[in-house]
Design a protein around this motif. Sequence first.
Motif, PDB file in Angstrom:
ATOM      1  N   ILE A 201       0.854  -1.193   0.000  1.00  0.00           N
ATOM      2  CA  ILE A 201       0.000   0.000   0.000  1.00  0.00           C
ATOM      3  C   ILE A 201       0.884   1.235   0.000  1.00  0.00           C
ATOM      4  CG2 ILE A 201      -1.771   1.291   1.240  1.00  0.00           C
ATOM      5  CD1 ILE A 201      -2.453  -1.289   2.712  1.00  0.00           C
ATOM      6  N   THR A 202       0.585   2.162  -0.917  1.00  0.00           N
ATOM      7  CA  THR A 202       1.277   3.443  -0.949  1.00  0.00           C
ATOM      8  C   THR A 202       0.280   4.508  -1.375  1.00  0.00           C
ATOM      9  OG1 THR A 202       3.185   4.660  -1.820  1.00  0.00           O
ATOM     10  CG2 THR A 202       2.189   3.000  -3.296  1.00  0.00           C
ATOM     11  N   GLY A 203       0.202   5.590  -0.606  1.00  0.00           N
ATOM     12  CA  GLY A 203      -0.813   6.588  -0.933  1.00  0.00           C
ATOM     13  C   GLY A 203      -0.619   7.898  -0.209  1.00  0.00           C
ATOM     14  N   VAL A 204      -1.608   8.769  -0.386  1.00  0.00           N
ATOM     15  CA  VAL A 204      -1.627  10.088   0.235  1.00  0.00           C
ATOM     16  C   VAL A 204      -2.791  10.122   1.221  1.00  0.00           C
ATOM     17  CG1 VAL A 204      -1.671  12.579  -0.150  1.00  0.00           C
ATOM     18  CG2 VAL A 204      -0.800  11.074  -1.953  1.00  0.00           C
ATOM     19  N   ALA A 205      -2.480   9.988   2.509  1.00  0.00           N
ATOM     20  CA  ALA A 205      -3.528   9.933   3.527  1.00  0.00           C
ATOM     21  C   ALA A 205      -3.940  11.321   4.026  1.00  0.00           C
ATOM     22  CB  ALA A 205      -3.087   9.062   4.696  1.00  0.00           C
ATOM     23  N   GLY A 206      -3.108  12.318   3.767  1.00  0.00           N
ATOM     24  CA  GLY A 206      -3.459  13.682   4.141  1.00  0.00           C
ATOM     25  C   GLY A 206      -3.140  14.006   5.595  1.00  0.00           C
TER      26      GLY A 206
ATOM     27  N   GLU B  31      -2.675  17.937  -7.618  1.00  0.00           N
ATOM     28  CA  GLU B  31      -3.806  17.850  -8.550  1.00  0.00           C
ATOM     29  C   GLU B  31      -3.860  16.464  -9.189  1.00  0.00           C
ATOM     30  OE1 GLU B  31      -5.215  20.093 -12.588  1.00  0.00           O
ATOM     31  OE2 GLU B  31      -4.443  21.341 -10.953  1.00  0.00           O
ATOM     32  N   GLU B  32      -2.691  15.925  -9.525  1.00  0.00           N
ATOM     33  CA  GLU B  32      -2.604  14.597 -10.147  1.00  0.00           C
ATOM     34  C   GLU B  32      -2.870  13.473  -9.145  1.00  0.00           C
ATOM     35  OE1 GLU B  32       1.113  12.137 -11.599  1.00  0.00           O
ATOM     36  OE2 GLU B  32       0.685  13.761 -13.027  1.00  0.00           O
ATOM     37  N   LYS B  33      -2.407  13.664  -7.913  1.00  0.00           N
ATOM     38  CA  LYS B  33      -2.566  12.651  -6.854  1.00  0.00           C
ATOM     39  C   LYS B  33      -3.109  13.347  -5.607  1.00  0.00           C
ATOM     40  CE  LYS B  33       1.324  10.033  -8.697  1.00  0.00           C
ATOM     41  NZ  LYS B  33       2.695   9.559  -8.471  1.00  0.00           N
ATOM     42  N   PRO B  34      -4.430  13.581  -5.591  1.00  0.00           N
ATOM     43  CA  PRO B  34      -5.007  14.282  -4.438  1.00  0.00           C
ATOM     44  C   PRO B  34      -5.020  13.416  -3.181  1.00  0.00           C
ATOM     45  CG  PRO B  34      -6.735  13.586  -5.957  1.00  0.00           C
ATOM     46  CD  PRO B  34      -5.416  13.261  -6.614  1.00  0.00           C
TER      47      PRO B  34
END
Length: 165
Positions: A105-110, A116-119
């Motif tokens: 798992i790899t992501g942007v949790a905030g 804009e490309e990967k909010p």
Amino acid sequence: MVEPTDLALAEVLGELGDSLAERGLKVATAESCTGGWVAKVLTDRPGSSVYMDCGIVTYSNAAKVGLLGVSENVLDRFGAVSEPVAREMALGALAVSQADLSVAITGVAGPGGGTEEKPVGTVWFAWGRRGDQPEAASAHFEGDRDSIRRQAVLFALKGLQGLLR
């Protein structure tokens, strides 16, 4: 948005754990934005040592490279939150473990870090089986950091279930 509950996670885990144990399969996790939460959930169940091999948290790019063998070129070209990186993380978890299956798992949790490309809420997953190329999928989750991570954990576990079907 449907918020995964602890009960929903427990139900998925119960079915998944039984299936893994019955087949004699072990799992390794390679996590970034979830910070080891999938490994935590997998080991919440008594007797999880039957199916859990290891969990590797690679939050930084350097850790992804050093611990999982993710290519620096792939990271530079696609970024950490990408299908190629998720796939390499899943393969790396299998390479450094005794597991039969892996989930990455790899992501942007905030709340920050999105583009804009990967909010914020963008997460890539990969599920590997030793000897095969990993399957990958992306999802976009809404909510705060905790909610995004919780949804990602449930999605990852459901993906492992799918790998067993």
